[in-house]
Design an enzyme around this catalytic site. Structure first.
Site, PDB file in Angstrom:
ATOM      1  N   VAL A 105     -21.724  48.257 -21.208  1.00  0.00           N
ATOM      2  CA  VAL A 105     -20.347  47.904 -20.897  1.00  0.00           C
ATOM      3  C   VAL A 105     -20.237  47.706 -19.393  1.00  0.00           C
ATOM      4  O   VAL A 105     -20.645  48.573 -18.617  1.00  0.00           O
ATOM      5  CB  VAL A 105     -19.360  48.993 -21.363  1.00  0.00           C
ATOM      6  CG1 VAL A 105     -17.921  48.539 -21.115  1.00  0.00           C
ATOM      7  CG2 VAL A 105     -19.573  49.332 -22.833  1.00  0.00           C
ATOM      8  N   CYS A 106     -19.721  46.553 -18.986  1.00  0.00           N
ATOM      9  CA  CYS A 106     -19.501  46.244 -17.570  1.00  0.00           C
ATOM     10  C   CYS A 106     -20.812  46.367 -16.785  1.00  0.00           C
ATOM     11  O   CYS A 106     -21.807  45.758 -17.141  1.00  0.00           O
ATOM     12  CB  CYS A 106     -18.402  47.150 -17.013  1.00  0.00           C
ATOM     13  SG  CYS A 106     -17.751  46.637 -15.408  1.00  0.00           S
ATOM     14  N   THR A 107     -20.834  47.202 -15.731  1.00  0.00           N
ATOM     15  CA  THR A 107     -22.023  47.294 -14.886  1.00  0.00           C
ATOM     16  C   THR A 107     -23.159  48.076 -15.535  1.00  0.00           C
ATOM     17  O   THR A 107     -24.226  48.211 -14.935  1.00  0.00           O
ATOM     18  CB  THR A 107     -21.678  47.943 -13.531  1.00  0.00           C
ATOM     19  OG1 THR A 107     -21.074  49.220 -13.756  1.00  0.00           O
ATOM     20  CG2 THR A 107     -20.724  47.055 -12.735  1.00  0.00           C
TER      21      THR A 107
END
Length: 315
Positions: A105-107
């Site tokens: 998720v995301c970074t």
């Protein structure tokens, strides 16, 4: 089967993104017909608090070894590296070698990249970190125009709420739409947003080394409702159309026509959000010759129709 799910926490933890994975896989919803998941919260140092910001912390009880036989290991955002503990990277590689999946998720995508799991694969992350991800892991095929990407055993998702879409997507693949819909209903979220839907990102006016080009971009925005041609813009810069088009790409990074279209769509989004103008009037206000032309470019750029966008984002 997607029976055992582990969330791997390290360094600073993004609370919302950790909460998303926990909400989908970590809560007992068997009373609603959702299959049970064995859910683990793991870290390289079990029992040691990890910061979630604002002076709060979370204490993962499980170890990295507990992740190795998981069907899915999720990595929330929190750090874009590049320094990841070797044991974390070994764990991620081990999960895939054992037939498991990895969700970022995301970074969290940066950890997968450091483990070599994005090499040659399509992937995504939050739009703000796309260029950094591509630069750090040049063999990864980064696409920040989407909410999530499935490529083999790796699922990467964009910022924050896109983790919900990716998690529900994995549930839908494993157990079918009815189970995914039941979880979504309990979470009060949309049961399905396709991974190919665009991240809703504004396209800011780029900084130009040439004051002349900066002035042209400002003039375009001020006169966005006009019929603007490359010839008109080239005349303003006292250049031939060919020279202007070449210099524009050098300064802005895309062709004049593409940038103008993106700006028209961006201004249309703002009008759809803030006014009740009919779509045809919105089209005229931003320089499209017809509502049909606006719908075509809007759907190609944003990924949904103007009407759908207005329903989601109108004030």
């Amino acid at each position: 089967m997607l029976n055992k799910v582990a969330v791997l926490l390290h360094q600073r933890v993004s609370l919302f993104e950790f909460g998303v994975v926990n909400e989908v896989f970590g809560l007992d919803r068997t009373d609603d017909g959702v299959p049970p998941f064995e859910f683990l919260i793991a870290s390289p140092n079990p029992g040691v608090p990890l910061s979630i910001g604002n002076g709060a912390s979370v204490i993962p009880p499980a170890s990295l070894e507990d992740c190795l036989d998981a069907d899915l290991v999720a990595i929330p955002g929190g750090s874009s590296g590049p320094d990841f503990a070797p044991e974390i990277l070994d764990t991620l590689r081990g999960v895939v070698s054992n037939g498991g999946r990895v969700l970022t998720v995301c970074t969290g995508a940066f950890a997968a990249g450091a483990a070599g799991l994005l090499d040659g694969r399509r992937c995504t992350t939050h739009w703000r970190y796309g260029a950094q991800l591509a630069q750090t892991y040049p063999t990864a095929i980064v696409d920040t125009d989407v909410l999530f990407v499935d490529d083999g055993p790796i699922t990467t998702s964009a910022g924050t709420a896109a983790g919900i879409d990716a998690s529900l997507h994995l549930v839908r693949e494993e157990f079918g739409p009815e189970v995914a819909n039941r979880i979504a209903r309990r979470m009060v979220v949309a049961p399905h947003r396709d991974g190919g839907q665009r991240q809703f990102v504004e396209a800011p006016v780029p900084e130009c080394e040439s004051d002349g080009f900066a002035g042209v971009l400002e003039w375009i925005i001020e006169h966005i409702d006009r019929d603007i041609s490359v010839e008109v813009l080239a005349d303003r810069m006292h250049m031939s159309t060919r020279t202007f088009a070449r210099r524009f790409v050098e300064e802005v990074g895309v062709s004049p026509h593409k940038w103008l279209t993106e700006q028209r769509v961006l201004h249309a989004r703002r009008l759809l959000e803030s006014t009740d103008l009919p779509v045809d009037e919105v089209a005229g206000s931003v320089g499209f010759a017809s509502g049909t032309l606006l719908r075509h470019h809007f759907n190609a750029t944003v990924g949904v129709t103007p009407s759908t966008y207005r329903k989601r984002f109108a004030r």
